[in-house]
Design a protein around this motif. Structure first.
Motif, mmCIF file in Angstrom:
data_model
loop_
_atom_site.group_PDB
_atom_site.id
_atom_site.type_symbol
_atom_site.label_atom_id
_atom_site.label_comp_id
_atom_site.label_asym_id
_atom_site.label_seq_id
_atom_site.Cartn_x
_atom_site.Cartn_y
_atom_site.Cartn_z
ATOM 1 N N ALA A 95 0.859 -1.198 0.000
ATOM 2 C CA ALA A 95 0.000 0.000 0.000
ATOM 3 C C ALA A 95 0.889 1.240 0.000
ATOM 4 N N ARG A 96 0.342 2.364 -0.451
ATOM 5 C CA ARG A 96 1.110 3.619 -0.516
ATOM 6 C C ARG A 96 1.655 4.017 0.853
ATOM 7 N N ARG A 97 0.969 3.631 1.918
ATOM 8 C CA ARG A 97 1.373 4.033 3.274
ATOM 9 C C ARG A 97 2.624 3.292 3.762
ATOM 10 N N CYS A 98 2.998 2.221 3.072
ATOM 11 C CA CYS A 98 4.100 1.362 3.536
ATOM 12 C C CYS A 98 5.439 2.116 3.477
ATOM 13 N N THR A 99 6.150 2.142 4.603
ATOM 14 C CA THR A 99 7.443 2.823 4.699
ATOM 15 C C THR A 99 8.557 1.791 4.771
ATOM 16 N N ILE A 100 9.648 2.070 4.066
ATOM 17 C CA ILE A 100 10.827 1.190 4.103
ATOM 18 C C ILE A 100 11.862 1.822 5.026
ATOM 19 N N TYR A 101 12.389 1.029 5.949
ATOM 20 C CA TYR A 101 13.419 1.508 6.874
ATOM 21 C C TYR A 101 14.720 0.730 6.657
ATOM 22 N N SER A 102 15.834 1.443 6.650
ATOM 23 C CA SER A 102 17.157 0.789 6.640
ATOM 24 C C SER A 102 18.120 1.720 7.364
ATOM 25 N N GLY A 103 19.359 1.270 7.574
ATOM 26 C CA GLY A 103 20.343 2.139 8.214
ATOM 27 C C GLY A 103 20.871 3.151 7.212
ATOM 28 N N ILE A 104 21.363 2.617 6.086
ATOM 29 C CA ILE A 104 21.901 3.450 5.010
ATOM 30 C C ILE A 104 21.284 2.994 3.684
#
Length: 301
Positions: A95-104
């Motif tokens: 979905a558009r709301r989905c956020t991706i998290y990483s360190g770099i």
């Protein structure tokens, strides 16, 4: 601050991700774990799945390892036999709301985020994460200096290059151990801060002159600054520890040729204190995910 109702996929990683899993389970998030098949520990409320079985359409967030992906689009995991593919096609299902998290990030991940239009948060770009991480980095640097020298830190001459978030903590730590610390910087406010800290400031333009009598050189500047001509001016026994991200800011080829020991040591928190480093990431992630959840609920009203 609960995350009830949030579905989060944690894909790959190392011991630091275990702290993230622990924290998010505690906060009642629904977790899909990919690349953790060799992990003996079972977390209640977390499902181990192959990537092909993840319900991407239902995800609120995807948490990648600190390093994000490889340049060829895989995610590494110390708890899996082989790398995990992470593709544009998968992200397009979210979905558009989905956020991706990483360190770099890197070129592959940047391109994937651009094409899919998903929000991408690089945790290591944040001041709070970088400042918390500077503590295990400084401790790891102390460990490396002790391992690779035959003299005490106390009374030794240490040059720290750069007064950013890591440089400040490293300089303060070595000064507290009794080293004679001088710090190189360019910005006038940094030179003022070094003086306020009771340390000796110098301008990085004068680096060649300033390294003539040092025992240890600790670089935090992420571009080539410890050049061949700088290394040529150092005493032969000088130890160089480069904390900048790869490829560092040191001419390692020339250091080796001259017999000066130079060590590239990025990512020390994950090496010397994976539990603490994981907790730092977990606490900041929990806060960011909670903010996402609140926004979502506000939009529904």
């Amino acid at each position: 601050m609960m995350l009830t109702g949030m579905h989060i996929a944690i894909i790959g990683g190392d011991a630091r991700q275990l702290e993230v899993i622990r924290k998010l389970v505690e906060l009642d998030a629904k977790l899909s774990l990919v690349g953790f098949d060799q992990l003996a520990h079972h977390f209640t409320g977390a499902m181990k799945l192959p990537i092909s079985e993840v319900d991407f359409a239902d995800l609120d967030a995807i948490i990648l390892p600190v390093h994000g992906t490889t340049l060829d689009g895989n995610v590494n995991s110390v708890f899996a036999h082989e790398p995990i593919p992470f593709t544009e096609k998968m992200v397009q299902k979210t979905a558009r709301r989905c956020t991706i998290y990483s360190g770099i990030s890197n070129a592959y991940l940047d391109e994937l985020v651009k094409k899919t239009g998903r929000k991408h948060v690089q945790l290591f770009e944040r001041d709070d994460v970088a400042i918390y991480n500077s503590i295990p980095t400084a401790e790891g640097t102390v460990m490396m200096v002790i391992q690779h020298t035959d003299f005490t830190i106390h009374g030794s001459r240490v040059a720290v290059l750069g007064l950013g978030r890591v440089g400040m903590t490293v300089a303060r730590t070595f000064a507290a151990l009794g080293a004679k610390v001088k710090v190189g910087a360019r910005r006038s406010e940094h030179l003022a801060r070094i003086t306020e800290m009771g340390l000796v400031p110098f301008h990085l333009n004068d680096l060649e002159k300033e390294v003539r009598d040092i025992d240890v050189c600790i670089n935090t500047v992420p571009h080539l600054i410890v050049t061949a001509s700088v290394i040529a001016k150092m005493p032969p026994h000088t130890l160089i520890i480069d904390l900048a991200s790869k490829p560092g800011g040191t001419d390692f080829r020339y250091a080796e040729k001259r017999g000066v020991k130079a060590i590239l040591a990025p990512g020390l928190p994950g090496v010397v204190a994976p539990k603490t480093a994981g907790q730092i990431i977990a606490n900041v992630l929990a806060q960011l995910l909670y903010e996402d959840l609140q926004k979502r609920e506000e939009n529904r009203q």
